[in-house]
Design an enzyme around this catalytic site. Sequence first.
Site, short mmCIF file in Angstrom:
data_model
loop_
_atom_site.label_atom_id
_atom_site.label_comp_id
_atom_site.label_asym_id
_atom_site.label_seq_id
_atom_site.Cartn_x
_atom_site.Cartn_y
_atom_site.Cartn_z
N ASP A 1 1.02 -1.26 -0.09
CA ASP A 1 0.30 -0.15 0.07
C ASP A 1 0.98 1.14 0.19
OD1 ASP A 1 -2.20 1.53 0.07
OD2 ASP A 1 -3.02 0.67 1.82
N GLU B 1 -0.09 5.11 1.90
CA GLU B 1 0.02 5.79 2.94
C GLU B 1 1.18 5.41 3.84
OE1 GLU B 1 -2.60 4.12 1.34
OE2 GLU B 1 -4.05 5.42 0.89
N HIS C 1 -2.68 -0.28 -3.85
CA HIS C 1 -2.66 1.48 -3.89
C HIS C 1 -3.75 2.11 -4.76
CE1 HIS C 1 -2.85 5.07 -2.37
NE2 HIS C 1 -2.44 5.74 -3.40
N HIS D 1 -1.27 1.53 6.59
CA HIS D 1 -2.11 2.78 7.50
C HIS D 1 -3.18 1.69 8.54
CE1 HIS D 1 -5.86 2.02 5.08
NE2 HIS D 1 -4.79 1.55 4.39
N HIS E 1 -7.97 5.15 7.10
CA HIS E 1 -9.07 4.81 6.48
C HIS E 1 -9.35 3.37 6.30
CE1 HIS E 1 -6.12 5.12 2.96
NE2 HIS E 1 -6.81 3.37 3.03
N GLU F 1 -7.07 -2.34 8.02
CA GLU F 1 -6.90 -3.81 6.65
C GLU F 1 -6.33 -4.98 6.25
OE1 GLU F 1 -5.96 -0.69 3.03
OE2 GLU F 1 -8.11 0.55 3.75
ZN LIG Z 1 -3.29 2.83 -0.13
#
Ligand SMILES: [Zn+2]
Length: 295
Positions: free
Chosen positions: A35, A37, A87, A132, A144, A162
């Site tokens: 990902d 972030e 991502h 994240h 998020h 996640e």
């Molecule tokens: Zn992401």
Amino acid sequence: MKRSFTALVALILAAACAPQEQQPANDLKVLISVDMEGIAGAVHSEEMGRTGKDYDLFRVIMTEEANAAIEGALAAGATDILVRDAHGSARNILPDLLRREALLLRDWSGGPLGMVEGIDETFHAVVFVGYHAKAGTPDAILQHTMTGRVADISINGISMPEAGINALIAGEFGVPVVFVAGDQAICDESWEILGDVVCVATKQGIGDERSAALSLHPEVAQEKIRDGVERAIRARGEYSPYRLEPPYTMVLQLRTLEHVERAATYPGAVRTGEMELTYTSDDLMEVITAFAEMR
Ligand SMILES: [Zn+2]
């Protein structure tokens, strides 16, 4: 004819490496889900997408962190490495800058495996890079859960980032998550859910709704990722696949009534609060699919 992903990869490798040496007993397959972030330095959504001026810089850093994880996996003896760009568009990692020992999976298939697409029971370890914290976490950078519409998702009472959802998917195939890199907040959440995985904190968030980031230099973060991935994969025997007991009950909190009403039309979804929906199944992948459709 529809081939499994493993069969496709085997075909590609056979074509690339013929004549083939067969070493099934010594193979060590690693999936690296990347990902964005959570990579070193990143702090703002403008850095995370192609309309942002600094996006090109951060996709290089994302690729370098993926490379650091590949190098750690190779040092630990990995024979097959699959990097899953996980991502946004899933078209961020720069293919020509990625180490050539890995295969790269880009874009979304629409299938339920999402951020860990490519996983199957032939893999030995899963690594998360650039991850994240879940929605609503304080002192967390760009927190998020999948979309901006999700306030919280829990499965069997466990509120999930996640990393937790993707670890459950990998666990369904009997593969443990051994390593996470991202901000300090996702390290804390990973340890809470997954136990004693190796986690490298690339940065520390400061602030609630939005965060400032106190970050390592990208090269320092990459050295820690390389070392941490090697250590984690060498110790893979100490980790168990992440599994919960069926039936699996998902409780999903969304942020707007419009989205709650839309999600409530999903077959099997039950509205259990003003902003809350519940979905239960004995089949984890049915729950994962429901989450993908309802969020
Ligand atoms: Zn992401």
